[in-house]
Design a protein around this motif. Sequence first.
Motif, mmCIF file in Angstrom:
data_model
loop_
_atom_site.group_PDB
_atom_site.id
_atom_site.type_symbol
_atom_site.label_atom_id
_atom_site.label_comp_id
_atom_site.label_asym_id
_atom_site.label_seq_id
_atom_site.Cartn_x
_atom_site.Cartn_y
_atom_site.Cartn_z
ATOM 1 N N PHE A 118 -3.216 -33.074 33.328
ATOM 2 C CA PHE A 118 -2.281 -33.868 34.129
ATOM 3 C C PHE A 118 -1.971 -35.195 33.427
ATOM 4 O O PHE A 118 -0.805 -35.577 33.256
ATOM 5 C CB PHE A 118 -2.889 -34.122 35.513
ATOM 6 C CG PHE A 118 -2.004 -34.925 36.412
ATOM 7 C CD1 PHE A 118 -0.856 -34.367 36.965
ATOM 8 C CD2 PHE A 118 -2.312 -36.251 36.707
ATOM 9 C CE1 PHE A 118 -0.039 -35.108 37.788
ATOM 10 C CE2 PHE A 118 -1.496 -36.998 37.529
ATOM 11 C CZ PHE A 118 -0.354 -36.430 38.069
ATOM 12 N N THR A 121 0.059 -34.743 30.195
ATOM 13 C CA THR A 121 1.452 -34.433 30.492
ATOM 14 C C THR A 121 2.196 -35.697 30.884
ATOM 15 O O THR A 121 3.312 -35.945 30.441
ATOM 16 C CB THR A 121 1.518 -33.402 31.642
ATOM 17 O OG1 THR A 121 0.687 -32.299 31.307
ATOM 18 C CG2 THR A 121 2.941 -32.905 31.839
ATOM 19 N N GLN A 142 5.327 -37.398 29.036
ATOM 20 C CA GLN A 142 6.570 -37.570 29.790
ATOM 21 C C GLN A 142 7.056 -39.011 29.736
ATOM 22 O O GLN A 142 8.249 -39.276 29.683
ATOM 23 C CB GLN A 142 6.375 -37.139 31.242
ATOM 24 C CG GLN A 142 6.524 -35.640 31.423
ATOM 25 C CD GLN A 142 6.172 -35.191 32.816
ATOM 26 O OE1 GLN A 142 5.575 -35.920 33.591
ATOM 27 N NE2 GLN A 142 6.555 -33.963 33.133
ATOM 28 N N SER A 143 6.110 -39.959 29.718
ATOM 29 C CA SER A 143 6.512 -41.368 29.674
ATOM 30 C C SER A 143 7.225 -41.677 28.366
ATOM 31 O O SER A 143 7.923 -42.669 28.247
ATOM 32 C CB SER A 143 5.298 -42.274 29.850
ATOM 33 O OG SER A 143 4.573 -42.347 28.642
ATOM 34 N N SER A 187 9.268 -39.405 27.119
ATOM 35 C CA SER A 187 10.380 -38.443 27.174
ATOM 36 C C SER A 187 10.274 -37.377 26.085
ATOM 37 O O SER A 187 11.256 -37.050 25.441
ATOM 38 C CB SER A 187 11.730 -39.137 27.029
ATOM 39 O OG SER A 187 11.787 -40.264 27.822
ATOM 40 N N VAL A 188 9.084 -36.905 25.874
ATOM 41 C CA VAL A 188 8.921 -35.865 24.852
ATOM 42 C C VAL A 188 9.525 -34.566 25.359
ATOM 43 O O VAL A 188 9.202 -34.099 26.448
ATOM 44 C CB VAL A 188 7.428 -35.659 24.528
ATOM 45 C CG1 VAL A 188 7.236 -34.462 23.629
ATOM 46 C CG2 VAL A 188 6.877 -36.906 23.870
ATOM 47 N N ARG A 189 10.432 -34.000 24.570
ATOM 48 C CA ARG A 189 11.060 -32.737 24.952
ATOM 49 C C ARG A 189 10.773 -31.652 23.937
ATOM 50 O O ARG A 189 11.114 -30.495 24.128
ATOM 51 C CB ARG A 189 12.578 -32.891 25.005
ATOM 52 C CG ARG A 189 13.100 -33.611 26.213
ATOM 53 C CD ARG A 189 14.514 -34.079 25.926
ATOM 54 N NE ARG A 189 14.747 -35.388 26.491
ATOM 55 C CZ ARG A 189 15.099 -35.584 27.759
ATOM 56 N NH1 ARG A 189 15.288 -34.573 28.551
ATOM 57 N NH2 ARG A 189 15.268 -36.791 28.224
ATOM 58 N N VAL A 229 8.033 -30.463 22.700
ATOM 59 C CA VAL A 229 6.838 -29.628 22.781
ATOM 60 C C VAL A 229 7.016 -28.599 23.885
ATOM 61 O O VAL A 229 7.422 -28.933 24.991
ATOM 62 C CB VAL A 229 5.594 -30.496 23.076
ATOM 63 C CG1 VAL A 229 4.358 -29.668 22.977
ATOM 64 C CG2 VAL A 229 5.530 -31.660 22.118
#
Lengths: 250, 411
Positions: A120, A123, A127-128, A130-132, A134
């Motif tokens: 958690f 992730t 996300q903070s 903005s990884v897209r 992976v």
Amino acid sequence: MDTPLIELTGIKKSFGPVDVLKGIDFTAYAGKVTALVGDNGAGKSTLIKGLSGVQPFDDGVVRFDGQEVHLANPKQASNLGIEVVYQDLALCENLDIVQNMFLGREETTTGTLNEAAMEFAATKALQSLSVRTVKSVRQKVSSLSGGQRQTVAIGRTVLRNAKLVILDEPTAALGVAQTEQVLNLVRRLADNGIGVIIISHNLADVFQVADYISVLYLGGMVASLATADTNYNDVVGYITGTKSLEGAAS
Amino acid sequence: MSNTSLATGHEGTIRDQVKAYFQRVRSGEMGALPAVSALILLAILFSSLSPFFLTKLNFANLFVQSAELAVLACALVFVLLLGEIDLAAGVTAGVGMALFVVLNQKMGLDPLLSVIAALAFGSLTGWIIGLFVARIRVPSFVVTLGFFLGFQGLQLIMLGDGGIYRVDIPAIQAIMNSNMPEWAGWVLLVVMVGVSLLIGLWDRSRRTKAGLATRPIAMLFIRLAFMAVLGGIAIAILNQNRSVSIKAIAGVPIVIPIVIVIVFIGTFVLDRTLFGRYLYAVGGNPEAGRRAGIDVAKIRIAAFMICSTLAVVSGLLHASRIGSVESTAGRTIVLNGVAAAVVGGVSLFGGRGRMMNAIVGALVISIIDNGLGLIGLPAGINFLVTGGVLVGAATIDALSRKRSGGSILRT
């Protein structure tokens, strides 16, 4: 301007008879990217090793968030929130992204690993940023590209609540698209309020991402500039020693 | 903050999960798949070639024969995960047994205390090997080769030239030669399925609490049903009388629950504890482990201690099966142990492998031995086939490593 996140004054370091850092001043700000450039042997690595506590400075004052601090070992540096992402990234290929991000700081409940909590948090950290790129946070690092690995290493510093992240040549050995990805990541790191110091030989990258540029030349800080106020040729001049702040060619 | 959603591999229907599994296999994460396939193929092959292979007696024999190899392979997993090797595991077991016999029979020490002393000897040996490997950085191959040679001498000195001691303790002999009552076999199965169910539900509840996706619960039940059916068939067969004489032989061999407990604890340690995580990390990239604050030397020493101690357990099973301790015990089995682990899917390069791989690998090696013996081929063929299987497995290991590591070039 605000208080610098880190402020070095009169920093000296020598190895035997060799003076590697000859009393340099350096500042970096929270939420800004400061590039540290200089030719091989200028003292960049020594400066970084001092900041991370691996090789403490001999002399000089270090202020972190306005407070004078001593960086005597890596533990003290990381307790302050200084994290270094080395060029070799130090990832375990056989472990997945979550496991790598938490390596050495695993969360446990009643003596067993709490994978759910770690998954958690990992992730959320990615996300903070903005990884897209992976696919899954449970992917093994061996299946990741160079840029994705850099993402994991940078994500790890976010997870550790770093205040100052030092990136050593993050774009070396990356292709064009991946360099772009990593530079975006560096930018977002700063946008999240983290102070970023980036070491790079690639001036195109530096001009794209950095707010400030500090140039080391033979152990001295020859220039600290706002990127907006300078240009490529000047910086090259400072790096090669053909130009100094006073404008006198040497 | 954006709403990018990152997958965790737990999403989607059963179909998605199956698809994801095949994708992992294709990208080189094959685990025990090649070994399980080999096991099934070999079983079909041998049952078509020999009328004795598929008998109840042989079925039970196969488990018992593979038990000591399986435990030794489990022991070796701990050092193989670090990318190290312990060539001395077999003779450590041998000296441990010699110590047990000498203490018990020559000095009249209580059998239980003698066993504990043998296990303590194993830990001590592992500690010393670990010190050489982790602190002084002598390659483990050389250190353990030295122990391999030296301990053969120690065995001779302790037991005398050609010395053999009978193990006359009924409790020890029973481990490999007696069976549990029929009801105990079923209790074993119920406990196994029950524990697996509880662990599965516990993991799910933790994920749900953290707000994470969980796999379809049907998958858990399918897995448990699979386990219950396979286990049920095995126990049903083992509970029938398999004797060829008047005296009835039935029930699950006592050694089976022992091996299951070792595998369960080992898997738990590797998958769910800090030590296990650090073992994989150090095996994958020691420098990364060191920088993350892991005491790499301590992990290495602990791995060698576990390996040597478990090796002594395997030696105990050996002594139990043949009812004696001889001065040459353990010389050859270590290479089969390494072969079993590698055939099962444990990587010689370190960082990859699980307890179950060692078990499957040990079954493959044992089934070759058992099957070729039943067909009546000369012993030479046995070695040739086992060697061929090992080279094949190591090749799969190297290739899959190349494939999963090769993606770094894919940008």
